[in-house]
Design an enzyme around this catalytic site. Sequence first.
Site, short mmCIF file in Angstrom:
data_model
loop_
_atom_site.label_atom_id
_atom_site.label_comp_id
_atom_site.label_asym_id
_atom_site.label_seq_id
_atom_site.Cartn_x
_atom_site.Cartn_y
_atom_site.Cartn_z
N TYR A 122 42.63 71.13 48.88
CA TYR A 122 42.37 72.48 49.39
C TYR A 122 41.69 72.44 50.76
O TYR A 122 41.11 73.43 51.20
CB TYR A 122 41.49 73.26 48.41
N LYS A 172 41.65 60.41 39.10
CA LYS A 172 42.96 59.76 38.91
C LYS A 172 42.99 58.50 39.77
O LYS A 172 43.94 58.23 40.50
CB LYS A 172 44.09 60.73 39.27
N ASP A 205 44.56 63.49 33.34
CA ASP A 205 45.54 63.87 32.34
C ASP A 205 44.98 63.70 30.93
O ASP A 205 45.20 64.55 30.05
CB ASP A 205 46.84 63.09 32.51
N ASP A 229 39.87 73.07 39.54
CA ASP A 229 40.52 74.38 39.47
C ASP A 229 41.37 74.47 38.21
O ASP A 229 41.30 75.44 37.44
CB ASP A 229 41.37 74.57 40.72
N ASP A 233 40.39 76.47 34.34
CA ASP A 233 41.23 77.52 33.75
C ASP A 233 41.68 77.13 32.34
O ASP A 233 41.77 77.98 31.45
CB ASP A 233 42.45 77.78 34.63
#
Length: 333
Positions: A122, A172, A205, A229, A233
């Site tokens: 971002y 990751k 993951d 982000d 959610d």
Amino acid sequence: MTTICLIPGDGVGREVTPAAGRVLAAVLQGVTLTSADAGWDCFERTGTALPDATVDAVNRADAALFGATQSPSGGAPGYASPILSLRKRFNLYANLRPTRRMLPTDPEIDLLIVRENTEGLYSGRERREGDTAIAERVITRAASLRIAERAYQEARLRRRAAGTPKVTVVHKANVLKVSDGLFRECCLEVACDYPDVQTGEMLVDAAAMWLARDPARFDVIVTTNLFGDILSDLAAGLAGGLGIAPSANVGGDGVAVFEPVHGSAPDIEGKGVANPIGAILSAAMMLDHLGLSGEAERVRRAVQATLDGGIATPDIGGTATTAEVTGGVLARL
């Protein structure tokens, strides 16, 4: 005297932000509530989504409550997201997203996601080279260290009722060896300064899978911008949805902006059924930030009692209106 700047924005932000303002007025004697303009509607009227007057109002206030904004998915010439602009302008590098069990149908969950708020994918460094689109994922040592520090500080403040506070570093680094490798390295470096906090790490993951399967295993999660982000959610979806999810944007420059996680929801705008709880719980986070934890806990108890009393909007299985939920919280205060 405490001054709070309300920025309703677009869509249902104009409905839930005043509701949270009423709650703040009920628990803070003599509070001054100011209002400022931002968002897509503001952009269409004035040519800017974040007027200088709004930036000044946020800077003068003790804290700000932001509603929601909307914009075309493909963007528009000259338009920039006002909440992203506020984060950059005031160095609000930490996005705090708590999730707690509030409905009987929710799984056992009480966690905090600490999301780096200024860089990663971002960072805004995208470009086109012919038919190829390129986005640069920026991870810096400075930003990684400070978000890790914030996560460990938050873990200490939470002090789990049973057991040792725990931070899970989510990354990751097995694939993104350089960028997430640096993020992981910085987090584990900071962990050495907090021997009283248990540290774990998990690939993003796997973290998504375990959030869905057993969210109670997590206390504080610290991660990069995009991962935070998405995972926040997911966590909100386990506990009633985005309508009751609060968040905070905080940093080191004395300014803080709080906001419900949901968007502008144009499909229900004007129908009077938008859920005000996300905004009200964001106001409770603001009270904590201002050192008014007693008032913050009063608000949370009033929200929980309202839900326990069966007063809820349609998004979480109820039939109440925005005004009825707000009134329920005010009555229980």
